[in-house]
Design a protein around this motif. Structure first.
Motif, PDB file in Angstrom:
ATOM      1  N   ALA A  10       0.861  -1.183   0.000  1.00  0.00           N
ATOM      2  CA  ALA A  10       0.000   0.000   0.000  1.00  0.00           C
ATOM      3  C   ALA A  10       0.894   1.230   0.000  1.00  0.00           C
ATOM      4  O   ALA A  10       1.474   1.585   1.031  1.00  0.00           O
ATOM      5  N   GLY A  11       1.058   1.849  -1.152  1.00  0.00           N
ATOM      6  CA  GLY A  11       1.966   2.977  -1.259  1.00  0.00           C
ATOM      7  C   GLY A  11       3.388   2.530  -0.998  1.00  0.00           C
ATOM      8  O   GLY A  11       3.803   1.448  -1.434  1.00  0.00           O
ATOM      9  N   PRO A  12       4.174   3.310  -0.246  1.00  0.00           N
ATOM     10  CA  PRO A  12       5.565   2.930   0.041  1.00  0.00           C
ATOM     11  C   PRO A  12       5.689   1.880   1.134  1.00  0.00           C
ATOM     12  O   PRO A  12       6.791   1.431   1.441  1.00  0.00           O
ATOM     13  N   CYS A  13       4.566   1.476   1.723  1.00  0.00           N
ATOM     14  CA  CYS A  13       4.582   0.521   2.839  1.00  0.00           C
ATOM     15  C   CYS A  13       4.209  -0.876   2.357  1.00  0.00           C
ATOM     16  O   CYS A  13       3.227  -1.065   1.645  1.00  0.00           O
ATOM     17  N   VAL A  14       5.023  -1.855   2.754  1.00  0.00           N
ATOM     18  CA  VAL A  14       4.726  -3.262   2.476  1.00  0.00           C
ATOM     19  C   VAL A  14       4.576  -3.975   3.813  1.00  0.00           C
ATOM     20  O   VAL A  14       5.525  -4.062   4.587  1.00  0.00           O
ATOM     21  N   GLU A  15       3.371  -4.464   4.089  1.00  0.00           N
ATOM     22  CA  GLU A  15       3.099  -5.160   5.346  1.00  0.00           C
ATOM     23  C   GLU A  15       3.314  -6.657   5.181  1.00  0.00           C
ATOM     24  O   GLU A  15       2.925  -7.236   4.167  1.00  0.00           O
ATOM     25  N   HIS A  16       3.899  -7.251   6.196  1.00  0.00           N
ATOM     26  CA  HIS A  16       4.084  -8.694   6.217  1.00  0.00           C
ATOM     27  C   HIS A  16       3.390  -9.253   7.456  1.00  0.00           C
ATOM     28  O   HIS A  16       3.576  -8.737   8.562  1.00  0.00           O
ATOM     29  N   LYS A  17       2.582 -10.278   7.256  1.00  0.00           N
ATOM     30  CA  LYS A  17       1.978 -10.978   8.389  1.00  0.00           C
ATOM     31  C   LYS A  17       2.121 -12.472   8.160  1.00  0.00           C
ATOM     32  O   LYS A  17       1.611 -13.000   7.165  1.00  0.00           O
ATOM     33  N   LYS A  18       2.840 -13.117   9.058  1.00  0.00           N
ATOM     34  CA  LYS A  18       3.048 -14.564   8.988  1.00  0.00           C
ATOM     35  C   LYS A  18       2.190 -15.189  10.068  1.00  0.00           C
ATOM     36  O   LYS A  18       2.252 -14.799  11.227  1.00  0.00           O
ATOM     37  N   MET A  19       1.387 -16.175   9.668  1.00  0.00           N
ATOM     38  CA  MET A  19       0.399 -16.690  10.621  1.00  0.00           C
ATOM     39  C   MET A  19       0.010 -18.129  10.324  1.00  0.00           C
ATOM     40  O   MET A  19       0.011 -18.561   9.171  1.00  0.00           O
ATOM     41  N   GLN A  20      -0.325 -18.830  11.372  1.00  0.00           N
ATOM     42  CA  GLN A  20      -0.974 -20.118  11.236  1.00  0.00           C
ATOM     43  C   GLN A  20      -2.443 -19.819  10.957  1.00  0.00           C
ATOM     44  O   GLN A  20      -2.998 -18.850  11.476  1.00  0.00           O
ATOM     45  N   SER A  21      -3.066 -20.612  10.108  1.00  0.00           N
ATOM     46  CA  SER A  21      -4.462 -20.367   9.779  1.00  0.00           C
ATOM     47  C   SER A  21      -5.307 -21.561  10.189  1.00  0.00           C
ATOM     48  O   SER A  21      -4.793 -22.588  10.633  1.00  0.00           O
ATOM     49  N   ALA A  60      -2.014   3.760   0.860  1.00  0.00           N
ATOM     50  CA  ALA A  60      -2.007   3.639  -0.594  1.00  0.00           C
ATOM     51  C   ALA A  60      -2.363   4.945  -1.297  1.00  0.00           C
ATOM     52  O   ALA A  60      -2.057   5.107  -2.480  1.00  0.00           O
ATOM     53  N   ASN A  61      -2.999   5.878  -0.579  1.00  0.00           N
ATOM     54  CA  ASN A  61      -3.540   7.049  -1.255  1.00  0.00           C
ATOM     55  C   ASN A  61      -3.073   8.403  -0.724  1.00  0.00           C
ATOM     56  O   ASN A  61      -3.291   9.418  -1.387  1.00  0.00           O
ATOM     57  N   PHE A  62      -2.464   8.430   0.441  1.00  0.00           N
ATOM     58  CA  PHE A  62      -2.077   9.705   1.035  1.00  0.00           C
ATOM     59  C   PHE A  62      -0.638   9.650   1.534  1.00  0.00           C
ATOM     60  O   PHE A  62      -0.138   8.594   1.925  1.00  0.00           O
ATOM     61  N   GLY A  63      -0.007  10.799   1.509  1.00  0.00           N
ATOM     62  CA  GLY A  63       1.382  10.845   1.942  1.00  0.00           C
ATOM     63  C   GLY A  63       1.779  12.229   2.385  1.00  0.00           C
ATOM     64  O   GLY A  63       0.924  13.062   2.757  1.00  0.00           O
ATOM     65  N   HIS A  64       3.064  12.493   2.330  1.00  0.00           N
ATOM     66  CA  HIS A  64       3.640  13.721   2.850  1.00  0.00           C
ATOM     67  C   HIS A  64       2.932  14.965   2.312  1.00  0.00           C
ATOM     68  O   HIS A  64       2.772  15.127   1.105  1.00  0.00           O
ATOM     69  N   ARG A  65       2.456  15.801   3.225  1.00  0.00           N
ATOM     70  CA  ARG A  65       1.807  17.080   2.952  1.00  0.00           C
ATOM     71  C   ARG A  65       0.372  16.979   2.444  1.00  0.00           C
ATOM     72  O   ARG A  65      -0.237  18.012   2.152  1.00  0.00           O
ATOM     73  N   ILE A 246       9.263  -0.068   4.771  1.00  0.00           N
ATOM     74  CA  ILE A 246       8.997   1.216   4.153  1.00  0.00           C
ATOM     75  C   ILE A 246      10.048   1.447   3.073  1.00  0.00           C
ATOM     76  O   ILE A 246      11.252   1.490   3.362  1.00  0.00           O
ATOM     77  N   PHE A 247       9.614   1.582   1.834  1.00  0.00           N
ATOM     78  CA  PHE A 247      10.522   1.800   0.720  1.00  0.00           C
ATOM     79  C   PHE A 247      10.638   3.291   0.415  1.00  0.00           C
ATOM     80  O   PHE A 247       9.646   4.029   0.518  1.00  0.00           O
ATOM     81  N   ASN A 248      11.818   3.715   0.037  1.00  0.00           N
ATOM     82  CA  ASN A 248      12.037   5.102  -0.342  1.00  0.00           C
ATOM     83  C   ASN A 248      11.259   5.420  -1.596  1.00  0.00           C
ATOM     84  O   ASN A 248      11.335   4.661  -2.582  1.00  0.00           O
ATOM     85  N   GLU A 249      10.507   6.505  -1.580  1.00  0.00           N
ATOM     86  CA  GLU A 249       9.707   6.899  -2.758  1.00  0.00           C
ATOM     87  C   GLU A 249      10.572   7.627  -3.772  1.00  0.00           C
ATOM     88  O   GLU A 249      11.531   8.283  -3.444  1.00  0.00           O
TER      89      GLU A 249
END
Length: 249
Positions: A10-21, A60-65, A246-249
């Protein structure tokens, strides 16, 4: 033996969630402590899922300023029905004003009614002249209203903002129940970018205790300085781990 790895970009952020289901879990993995009633657990899950979706929409839709605007009321006896009408009128006005100026905007809106003597409306919105937002709102509420503005920061993961807004929305959901209506914790414009979500079954019995960021990214730090969080799923009781790149934009 496997676990599920969910990745959300989502935008510059990549979330990781590792889980048993429920369907895929490693033999021998211990469940966490059983706490709370099923209804309470489900409520916590519903709020957590709503918070995740709100966070993904914001990242994913908003950022700096871009702007976090808060719409205030001068008159302190507004009913919840009035607030709903005011929200709709504000958005109509904003669309008209922006259309005249050739401005396309995105917005997320959260109503906060914890104290009905001080209701307010949070608006996360694309960067624009604050005068436009002020004009769209100031004469809408009975008795008029003011606005406070705060620019969005450059951190790339608005984890804390989403958590705060979700907490603010609890009282609003109660107000909907009181008037016998179904409502959403937040609303958004239809032109929002969607997050990219993938699920992968990983053929391993466990995950790395201390994850590392990939090249070009850094790990998001929580308030306690940690870069990952672990816990147990409220219903299944199986463990999970989450962290954010967090990836550099």
């Amino acid at each position: 033996m496997a676990y599920v790895h969910r990745v959300v970009k989502a935008g510059p952020c990549v979330e990781h969630k590792k889980m048993q289901s429920f369907r895929v879990h490693t033999k021998g993995v211990k469940r966490g402590p059983n706490t709370g009633h099923t209804t309470e657990k489900q409520e916590r899950i519903n709020e957590r899922v709503a918070e995740e979706h709100l966070r993904w929409d914001i990242n994913a839709n908003f950022g700096h300023r871009d702007l976090h605007a808060v719409l205030h009321y001068y008159v302190k006896d507004s009913s919840f029905e009035e607030i709903l009408e005011n929200k709709a009128a504000f958005l109509r006005n904003l669309r008209k004003l922006c259309k005249k100026r050739g401005i396309t905007f995105k917005a997320v809106v959260v109503i906060e009614t914890k104290r009905m003597t001080n209701p307010h409306i949070h608006v996360i919105i694309s960067r624009m002249d604050p005068e436009i937002i002020t004009e769209a709102w100031e004469n809408v509420p009975r008795g008029g209203g003011g606005i406070s503005f705060k620019p969005m920061d450059r951190r790339g993961n608005h984890y804390k903002l989403a958590a705060y807004l979700m907490k603010e929305s609890r009282s609003t959901m109660e107000r909907y129940r009181e008037i016998g209506k179904r409502g959403k914790r937040y609303s958004k414009t239809q032109n929002m970018d969607k997050p990219e979500i993938t699920y992968t079954a990983v053929p391993a019995s466990s995950w790395r205790k201390d994850p590392k960021a990939r090249k070009g990214a850094v790990l998001y730090k929580f308030d306690d300085g940690s870069t990952c969080r672990s816990g147990w799923h409220e219903i299944s009781g199986y463990p999970y781990q989450e962290y954010f790149e967090i990836f550099n934009e």
